[in-house]
Write a protein that holds these residues in place. Structure first.
Motif, PDB file in Angstrom:
ATOM      1  N   PHE A  23       0.851  -1.187   0.000  1.00 43.62           N
ATOM      2  CA  PHE A  23       0.000   0.000   0.000  1.00 43.62           C
ATOM      3  C   PHE A  23       0.887   1.237   0.000  1.00 43.62           C
ATOM      4  O   PHE A  23       1.785   1.358   0.829  1.00 43.62           O
ATOM      5  N   GLY A  24       0.624   2.153  -0.917  1.00 43.97           N
ATOM      6  CA  GLY A  24       1.363   3.404  -0.955  1.00 43.97           C
ATOM      7  C   GLY A  24       0.797   4.403   0.030  1.00 43.97           C
ATOM      8  O   GLY A  24      -0.013   4.070   0.906  1.00 43.97           O
ATOM      9  N   GLY A  25       1.204   5.650  -0.110  1.00 45.62           N
ATOM     10  CA  GLY A  25       0.778   6.678   0.828  1.00 45.62           C
ATOM     11  C   GLY A  25      -0.723   6.873   0.881  1.00 45.62           C
ATOM     12  O   GLY A  25      -1.307   7.001   1.960  1.00 45.62           O
ATOM     13  N   ILE A  26      -1.373   6.881  -0.290  1.00 47.72           N
ATOM     14  CA  ILE A  26      -2.824   7.074  -0.321  1.00 47.72           C
ATOM     15  C   ILE A  26      -3.528   5.910   0.359  1.00 47.72           C
ATOM     16  O   ILE A  26      -4.488   6.095   1.119  1.00 47.72           O
ATOM     17  N   GLY A  27      -3.047   4.696   0.113  1.00 47.77           N
ATOM     18  CA  GLY A  27      -3.672   3.515   0.705  1.00 47.77           C
ATOM     19  C   GLY A  27      -3.546   3.481   2.215  1.00 47.77           C
ATOM     20  O   GLY A  27      -4.529   3.260   2.935  1.00 47.77           O
ATOM     21  N   THR A  28      -2.342   3.704   2.713  1.00 50.23           N
ATOM     22  CA  THR A  28      -2.141   3.675   4.165  1.00 50.23           C
ATOM     23  C   THR A  28      -2.893   4.813   4.846  1.00 50.23           C
ATOM     24  O   THR A  28      -3.439   4.638   5.942  1.00 50.23           O
ATOM     25  N   ALA A  29      -2.933   5.971   4.208  1.00 50.34           N
ATOM     26  CA  ALA A  29      -3.656   7.098   4.793  1.00 50.34           C
ATOM     27  C   ALA A  29      -5.155   6.820   4.838  1.00 50.34           C
ATOM     28  O   ALA A  29      -5.828   7.129   5.832  1.00 50.34           O
ATOM     29  N   THR A  30      -5.680   6.215   3.773  1.00 50.67           N
ATOM     30  CA  THR A  30      -7.114   5.918   3.718  1.00 50.67           C
ATOM     31  C   THR A  30      -7.515   4.914   4.787  1.00 50.67           C
ATOM     32  O   THR A  30      -8.435   5.153   5.582  1.00 50.67           O
ATOM     33  N   PHE A  31      -6.823   3.769   4.801  1.00 50.65           N
ATOM     34  CA  PHE A  31      -7.152   2.747   5.790  1.00 50.65           C
ATOM     35  C   PHE A  31      -6.840   3.230   7.204  1.00 50.65           C
ATOM     36  O   PHE A  31      -7.562   2.905   8.155  1.00 50.65           O
ATOM     37  N   GLY A  32      -5.767   4.001   7.340  1.00 47.64           N
ATOM     38  CA  GLY A  32      -5.427   4.532   8.659  1.00 47.64           C
ATOM     39  C   GLY A  32      -6.515   5.434   9.201  1.00 47.64           C
ATOM     40  O   GLY A  32      -6.885   5.351  10.380  1.00 47.64           O
ATOM     41  N   ALA A  33      -7.052   6.303   8.341  1.00 49.11           N
ATOM     42  CA  ALA A  33      -8.113   7.213   8.771  1.00 49.11           C
ATOM     43  C   ALA A  33      -9.385   6.454   9.135  1.00 49.11           C
ATOM     44  O   ALA A  33     -10.028   6.742  10.155  1.00 49.11           O
ATOM     45  N   ILE A  34      -9.745   5.470   8.303  1.00 47.50           N
ATOM     46  CA  ILE A  34     -10.975   4.704   8.554  1.00 47.50           C
ATOM     47  C   ILE A  34     -10.871   3.918   9.859  1.00 47.50           C
ATOM     48  O   ILE A  34     -11.770   3.958  10.715  1.00 47.50           O
ATOM     49  N   ILE A  35      -9.764   3.197  10.018  1.00 47.43           N
ATOM     50  CA  ILE A  35      -9.599   2.352  11.205  1.00 47.43           C
ATOM     51  C   ILE A  35      -9.453   3.202  12.463  1.00 47.43           C
ATOM     52  O   ILE A  35     -10.086   2.937  13.500  1.00 47.43           O
ATOM     53  N   LEU A  36      -8.628   4.243  12.376  1.00 43.13           N
ATOM     54  CA  LEU A  36      -8.394   5.084  13.550  1.00 43.13           C
ATOM     55  C   LEU A  36      -9.664   5.805  13.977  1.00 43.13           C
ATOM     56  O   LEU A  36      -9.970   5.901  15.176  1.00 43.13           O
ATOM     57  N   ASN A  37     -10.428   6.291  13.020  1.00 42.31           N
ATOM     58  CA  ASN A  37     -11.680   6.975  13.342  1.00 42.31           C
ATOM     59  C   ASN A  37     -12.674   6.019  13.990  1.00 42.31           C
ATOM     60  O   ASN A  37     -13.366   6.379  14.953  1.00 42.31           O
ATOM     61  N   ALA A  38     -12.735   4.779  13.476  1.00 42.46           N
ATOM     62  CA  ALA A  38     -13.662   3.794  14.038  1.00 42.46           C
ATOM     63  C   ALA A  38     -13.264   3.416  15.462  1.00 42.46           C
ATOM     64  O   ALA A  38     -14.115   3.336  16.365  1.00 42.46           O
ATOM     65  N   VAL A  39     -11.982   3.192  15.687  1.00 35.00           N
ATOM     66  CA  VAL A  39     -11.509   2.797  17.018  1.00 35.00           C
ATOM     67  C   VAL A  39     -11.734   3.910  18.036  1.00 35.00           C
ATOM     68  O   VAL A  39     -12.220   3.674  19.148  1.00 35.00           O
ATOM     69  N   MET A  40     -11.409   5.139  17.657  1.00 34.83           N
ATOM     70  CA  MET A  40     -11.553   6.249  18.595  1.00 34.83           C
ATOM     71  C   MET A  40     -13.021   6.603  18.818  1.00 34.83           C
ATOM     72  O   MET A  40     -13.380   7.126  19.876  1.00 34.83           O
ATOM     73  N   SER A  41     -13.873   6.312  17.845  1.00 32.31           N
ATOM     74  CA  SER A  41     -15.308   6.547  18.035  1.00 32.31           C
ATOM     75  C   SER A  41     -15.873   5.599  19.081  1.00 32.31           C
ATOM     76  O   SER A  41     -16.748   5.975  19.870  1.00 32.31           O
ATOM     77  N   ILE A  42     -15.367   4.362  19.102  1.00 35.76           N
ATOM     78  CA  ILE A  42     -15.811   3.398  20.111  1.00 35.76           C
ATOM     79  C   ILE A  42     -15.459   3.894  21.504  1.00 35.76           C
ATOM     80  O   ILE A  42     -16.247   3.821  22.444  1.00 35.76           O
ATOM     81  N   GLY A  43     -14.251   4.434  21.633  1.00 35.78           N
ATOM     82  CA  GLY A  43     -13.827   4.958  22.927  1.00 35.78           C
ATOM     83  C   GLY A  43     -14.680   6.118  23.392  1.00 35.78           C
ATOM     84  O   GLY A  43     -14.985   6.255  24.579  1.00 35.78           O
ATOM     85  N   GLU A  44     -15.115   6.969  22.454  1.00 41.78           N
ATOM     86  CA  GLU A  44     -15.943   8.118  22.824  1.00 41.78           C
ATOM     87  C   GLU A  44     -17.332   7.682  23.265  1.00 41.78           C
ATOM     88  O   GLU A  44     -17.908   8.251  24.189  1.00 41.78           O
ATOM     89  N   ARG A  45     -17.881   6.653  22.590  1.00 42.07           N
ATOM     90  CA  ARG A  45     -19.223   6.190  22.957  1.00 42.07           C
ATOM     91  C   ARG A  45     -19.240   5.587  24.352  1.00 42.07           C
ATOM     92  O   ARG A  45     -20.233   5.638  25.062  1.00 42.07           O
ATOM     93  N   ARG A  46     -18.119   4.993  24.736  1.00 46.94           N
ATOM     94  CA  ARG A  46     -18.052   4.419  26.078  1.00 46.94           C
ATOM     95  C   ARG A  46     -17.947   5.514  27.142  1.00 46.94           C
ATOM     96  O   ARG A  46     -18.387   5.359  28.246  1.00 46.94           O
TER      97      ARG A  46
END
Length: 210
Positions: free
Chosen positions: A187-210
């Motif tokens: 995965f190049g820069g665009i790929g890692t940035a895309t998946f990084g944003a999606i995964i990181l946003n999902a994980v941190m959203s779970i923490g906020e809901r708790r």
């Protein structure tokens, strides 16, 4: 020195080499994740054009995805590579402030015609790399600014840690062209940035809901 001999040796007209499509499951499994990246890239480009023109293009998002998919299918049927929307074009739009779709249709026709001329390709190859590099800096810089404008227009609250961290990590991964290899697929820069944003946003959203 620039070698202009390649221009003289190139033919005026030439046909591309066509290949019939082949299907291999291992290749398909490697390419499928790229679809997510291309969808995110396409979405970002449409949003960037929205920010530049001030016109809501969300109703046309489906058409953009459909056109992207059909173009890739057509390209693959004759042995070509996958295609997508290109940020360079959006950067040019930001530079000259011309947003007419008719102009891009005409430009596409010229590109198709010139694509059958090896001599034109040879002319492009003689352009010095520093010139291309300088142009790329301006074009991609304009795209980055257009992306930042989207945050401003949508009033993204960077006082929230989730928004701040997701934006920071995404910018570093994408801007630094961070490369990640998983199961033989890179995965190049665009790929890692895309998946990084999606995964990181999902994980941190779970923490906020708790």
């Amino acid at each position: 020195p620039i070698d202009f001999s390649v221009i003289g040796n190139a033919a005026w007209f030439g046909l591309p080499h066509f290949h019939s499509p082949e299907f291999h499951m291992d290749a398909i499994l490697l390419i499928v994740p790229v679809v997510i990246i291309l969808v995110a890239e396409n979405l970002g480009h449409v949003k960037a054009v929205t920010a530049m023109t001030g016109r809501n293009l969300d109703p046309y998002m489906g058409r953009a995805f459909l056109g992207d998919g059909l173009a890739t299918i057509l390209s693959g049927c004759v042995g070509g590579t996958g295609v997508t929307t290109y940020g360079e074009n959006i950067g040019v739009m930001a530079a000259n402030r011309v947003y007419s779709t008719l102009l891009f249709v005409i430009a596409a026709m010229f590109a198709i015609v010139l694509g059958f001329s090896p001599k034109f390709g040879a002319i492009i190859q003689t352009i010095p790399q520093p010139i291309l590099g300088g142009t790329s800096i301006v074009v991609f810089g304009l795209i980055a600014v257009a992306g930042a404008r989207i945050w401003v227009v949508n009033q993204v609250d960077f006082s929230q840690n989730r928004n701040l961290i997701v934006a920071a990590v995404t910018m570093i991964l994408g801007g630094g062209d961070f490369t990640l290899s998983i199961f033989g697929f890179t995965f190049g820069g665009i790929g890692t940035a895309t998946f990084g944003a999606i995964i990181l946003n999902a994980v941190m959203s779970i923490g906020e809901r708790r």
